[in-house]
Write an enzyme that holds these catalytic residues in place. Sequence first.
Site, short mmCIF file in Angstrom:
data_model
loop_
_atom_site.label_atom_id
_atom_site.label_comp_id
_atom_site.label_asym_id
_atom_site.label_seq_id
_atom_site.Cartn_x
_atom_site.Cartn_y
_atom_site.Cartn_z
N HIS B 121 42.83 42.34 40.79
CA HIS B 121 43.68 41.72 39.93
C HIS B 121 43.26 40.20 39.49
O HIS B 121 42.43 39.71 40.19
CB HIS B 121 45.13 41.32 40.67
N ASP B 198 43.21 40.97 49.52
CA ASP B 198 44.30 40.67 48.72
C ASP B 198 45.36 41.79 48.99
O ASP B 198 45.06 42.86 48.99
CB ASP B 198 43.99 40.84 47.38
N GLN B 201 49.81 44.29 47.18
CA GLN B 201 50.58 45.39 46.98
C GLN B 201 50.51 46.13 48.60
O GLN B 201 51.43 46.88 48.97
CB GLN B 201 49.82 46.52 46.02
N LYS B 224 57.25 40.65 46.35
CA LYS B 224 56.77 42.05 46.07
C LYS B 224 57.23 42.85 47.39
O LYS B 224 57.26 44.09 47.48
CB LYS B 224 55.59 42.34 45.84
N CYS B 365 47.14 42.51 34.39
CA CYS B 365 46.43 41.30 34.86
C CYS B 365 44.91 42.06 35.45
O CYS B 365 44.64 41.33 36.61
CB CYS B 365 47.00 40.68 35.93
C1 LIG Z 1 46.91 43.28 43.71
C2 LIG Z 1 47.56 42.08 43.32
N1 LIG Z 1 46.98 40.84 43.59
C3 LIG Z 1 47.55 39.58 43.22
C4 LIG Z 1 48.70 39.55 42.69
C5 LIG Z 1 49.46 38.19 42.44
O1 LIG Z 1 50.44 37.99 42.85
P1 LIG Z 1 51.30 36.60 42.66
O2 LIG Z 1 51.78 36.68 41.12
O3 LIG Z 1 52.80 36.97 43.59
O4 LIG Z 1 50.78 35.52 42.95
C6 LIG Z 1 49.39 40.83 42.44
C7 LIG Z 1 50.99 40.95 41.57
O5 LIG Z 1 50.87 41.11 40.39
C8 LIG Z 1 48.65 42.06 42.54
O6 LIG Z 1 49.31 43.19 42.48
#
Ligand SMILES: Cc1ncc(COP(=O)(O)O)c(C=O)c1O
Lengths: 138, 407
Positions: B121, B198, B201, B224, B365
């Site tokens: 991401h 990370d 998910q 999430k 993203c």
């Molecule tokens: C794999 C992953 N990393 C990071 C994020 C970023 O999360 P947040 O927007 O809650 O900071 C997301 C969410 O879209 C994600 O799916």
Amino acid sequence: MAETIEEKKQQIIDDFSMYDAWLDKYEYLIELGKNLEAYPEEKKTEDRLIKGCQSRVWLDYNVQDGKIFFAADSDAIITKGIISLLVGVYSGRAAGEIASDDFGFIDAIGLKENLSPTRANGLLSMINTIKALALKNC
Amino acid sequence: MRVDELRNMFPALAASVYGKPLVYFDNAATSQRPRSVVEMLETSIYGANANIHRAAHHLAAVATEEYESTRDAVRDFIHAASREEIIFTKGTTESINLVSASFGEAFVREGDEIIVGEAEHHSNIVPWQLLCGRKGAKLKVLPVDDAGHLQISALADLITSRTRLVAVTQISNVLGIVNPVKEIIAISHAKGCPVLVDGAQGIVHDVVDVQDLDCDFYAFSGHKLYAATGIGVLYGKRKWLEQMPPYQAGGEMIGTVKFSGTTFGPLPQKFEAGTQNINATPTLKPAIECAKLMRDPELAAEHKAVREYLYKALTSDPRIRLYGLPQRMEDKIALFSFSVEKAHHEDLALILDKMGVAVRSGQMCAEPLMGRFGVTGMLRASLAPYNTMQEAEFFIRSLRKAIEMLV
Ligand SMILES: Cc1ncc(COP(=O)(O)O)c(C=O)c1O
């Protein structure tokens, strides 16, 4: 005798009013998109891309006798349908006529409210680009 | 527990859009919230709203207790060794930014390297790019293969004596394949390199045990995981957190403040500058309970059936190209990103929306990954255990109708 800009807009409003459900209106836009005149591949260039659209939209134009002729394309078909409406109304019109138009028929058919916010922004970008080109060529 | 009983806990799922029942398949972007989370929010606003760690009065004590007991609940949920290793942030993105700024400040020098996965991401790419820019370090990429598996056989060679950190996602929000992070961590540690996971998910779909994984950092978001927005967690091993400088400064994160110089408070306060999200943080407690409840065998069996149904339906249609094809079915979560021949993802999403189906479309993203697969975007359906087989079948019917309209 060619239709006036107002006649053309009214015709679109009438066409759209035939459908109740937005899914049917999409179907209509898709038809329009599929029938939009082919756009040359070599004109799919960075400088013809309209910024701010979710899908890619290219707009090309040329001016003849003070009239502006538009050609456009998109990789998304509903967007292409929307382009087709805009090109249908504004292509071949006098620059001054386009520049002073209020683009109100877009509101009348409820297009903006029925697009996702990002798409609605894209639509605004298309309208603004057309207006800016018209102003530049007045 | 039956799925309809679970659904009753989530009022938002009963909504209709354009007069049609909502089919919410955008859970990877954010999940819906159970009543218990909203009730906790109300309790913490009406019953425990005071600034924490600061005042002598009763309400402040209650608020501090709500906040700090959440830390214990998170520690227990991810099985961290100690509560001081749990830092509250506003989400995954901030957790990663904290590490890139603070770990980066302490440990990354010119000529060093950071490794990220190809399927990350943006939140696990851009902070590292900025760090590398500041330090004159180099960002290296661990590639994925055509099926979407991280090529971990390449990892050992990618790590050099200059590699300071490997940052990798447990589950990509595009590919939906569970990465072998434990193995990645073992390989990296064998070469003396720490690992950030990370877990945005991953935390939703797996039982996470940070000690068993042996990860150095683990980041996730509350929203999430059925909690309120604006809260998240950074787990960090104590040995790193103690060596890292503060990320932001001010508020209760200090030891003593003098104009001649300031000392900083102990973990975890050192990394929690300013007034924290004291109202929302306690919602992580009922959210965690909810996540545990979803591991109920009956719910899990139903969720698996839905997942397998969708996998079959999407892979058996020649017009559809699914990204993230697992070697083993149990490594695929109920998250399906795909493209359709001759139909643009935006068009599909727009039509599905009018049918009541909420899916994600676009780059999700993960622009480098879109480039990897040669597309400008994809369509993604991501399910939670509260989604039903009926919804999945309706989605497939709607998708086929949308494709027919477009092609
Ligand atoms: C794999 C992953 N990393 C990071 C994020 C970023 O999360 P947040 O927007 O809650 O900071 C997301 C969410 O879209 C994600 O799916």
